[in-house]
Design a protein around this motif. Structure first.
Motif, short mmCIF file in Angstrom:
data_model
loop_
_atom_site.label_atom_id
_atom_site.label_comp_id
_atom_site.label_asym_id
_atom_site.label_seq_id
_atom_site.Cartn_x
_atom_site.Cartn_y
_atom_site.Cartn_z
N ASP A 1 -11.77 12.38 -3.67
CA ASP A 1 -10.69 11.54 -4.17
C ASP A 1 -10.00 10.75 -3.07
O ASP A 1 -8.99 10.06 -3.32
CB ASP A 1 -9.65 12.40 -4.90
CG ASP A 1 -10.22 13.06 -6.16
OD1 ASP A 1 -11.07 12.42 -6.81
OD2 ASP A 1 -9.82 14.19 -6.46
N ALA A 2 -10.53 10.81 -1.87
CA ALA A 2 -9.89 10.14 -0.73
C ALA A 2 -9.94 8.62 -0.88
O ALA A 2 -10.87 8.05 -1.49
CB ALA A 2 -10.57 10.55 0.57
N VAL A 3 -8.93 7.97 -0.32
CA VAL A 3 -8.85 6.51 -0.28
C VAL A 3 -8.80 6.08 1.17
O VAL A 3 -8.05 6.66 1.97
CB VAL A 3 -7.58 6.00 -1.01
CG1 VAL A 3 -7.49 4.48 -0.94
CG2 VAL A 3 -7.57 6.48 -2.46
N LEU B 1 0.82 -1.22 0.00
CA LEU B 1 0.00 0.00 0.00
C LEU B 1 0.85 1.27 0.00
O LEU B 1 0.33 2.37 0.17
CB LEU B 1 -0.91 0.00 1.23
CG LEU B 1 -1.94 -1.13 1.30
CD1 LEU B 1 -2.62 -1.15 2.66
CD2 LEU B 1 -2.98 -0.99 0.19
N ALA B 2 2.16 1.11 -0.21
CA ALA B 2 3.09 2.23 -0.04
C ALA B 2 2.76 3.44 -0.91
O ALA B 2 2.98 4.58 -0.50
CB ALA B 2 4.52 1.76 -0.31
N GLY B 3 2.25 3.22 -2.08
CA GLY B 3 1.99 4.34 -2.99
C GLY B 3 0.66 5.03 -2.78
O GLY B 3 0.34 5.96 -3.52
N LEU B 4 -0.10 4.61 -1.78
CA LEU B 4 -1.44 5.15 -1.60
C LEU B 4 -1.54 6.02 -0.35
O LEU B 4 -1.21 5.57 0.75
CB LEU B 4 -2.45 4.00 -1.48
CG LEU B 4 -2.61 3.12 -2.72
CD1 LEU B 4 -3.54 1.97 -2.42
CD2 LEU B 4 -3.16 3.94 -3.89
#
Length: 238
Positions: free
Chosen positions: A147-149, A44-47
């Motif tokens: 745009d939140a995750v 999940l590092a890129g998020l």
């Protein structure tokens, strides 16, 4: 609306022993499950994650611990509504023996009518989980923008039921969905409809390899080979 990453907890001691854990306390990750959890931060590092939500059960909190350690600013919220299905009297029993229970056929073929003795119905399970997901979506969007995750760690049957809702599938079809331990399922919610972006993504294709001879298979795998879904989600690829 926000994008939801559903994480099934890592493989547990109950998964590998063929037991339907349900809400039984003290069910923890096994060695492989701990390794799956340890790999989660890199996956999940890129998020940028706006929030993390978890079932209160130990195996889910254990799964998220490495991620939370890697992201000190990420707050963890616990929500009972994404806890495991309350299997009632079935909890703690071997899946191999539950196959002989007449209720199993209902769970497999007509889950919207299945209610576990001393527990809850599968329809109630789906209702509370979908309610939680939609409320968290609205909350995360209000606080962090469209745009939140955000991430939610839960259980096999819970995730399958949320996916079924997102796809507009009747609950009676949800046993056609499979999510392995520590897999990632991603749903992007919009004003008009949800989009299923990932389903049961482990980054590992080992589960597609040919199986061992039938006499050496686990009972849960035999059930899957015969077209039955593993209640609770199963242990994943060997």
């Amino acid at each position: 609306m926000a994008t939801l990453i559903l994480v099934r907890h890592g493989r547990s001691t109950a998964n590998t022993s063929g037991v339907l854990a349900g809400r039984t306390p003290g069910v923890l990750l096994d060695e492989r499950g701990a390794a799956q959890a340890a790999a989660l931060p890199a996956r999940l590092a890129g998020l940028p994650l706006a929030a993390a939500v978890s079932s209160p059960l130990e195996r889910c909190r254990e799964t998220l611990r490495p991620l939370l350690d890697a992201r000190p600013g990420l707050a963890l919220h616990t929500d009972e509504r994404v806890s495991e299905c309350d299997y009632g009297d079935w909890s703690g029993r071997k899946l191999a023996e539950l196959v002989e229970d007449p209720l199993m056929e209902v769970v497999q073929q007509h889950p919207s009518a299945a209610a576990f003795p001393g527990g809850e119905s599968m329809a109630a399970m789906q209702g509370r989980a979908v309610e939680a997901v939609r409320e968290w979506n609205a909350r995360v969007e209000a606080e962090h923008g469209p745009d939140a995750v955000f991430l939610m760690c839960s259980h096999g049957d819970i995730i399958k039921s949320v996916v079924a809702d997102a796809l507009g599938m009747h609950l009676d079809l949800f046993q056609r969905i499979s999510v392995e331990p520590c897999s990632l399922t991603v749903i992007r919610y919009t004003r008009l409809r949800p989009f299923l972006v990932r389903l049961g993504d482990t980054g590992d294709l080992a589960s597609l390899a040919p199986r061992e001879p039938r006499e050496r298979r686990e009972a849960a795998q035999e059930a899957a080979d015969e077209g039955r879904a593993v209640v609770g989600g199963g242990a994943g690829a060997p």
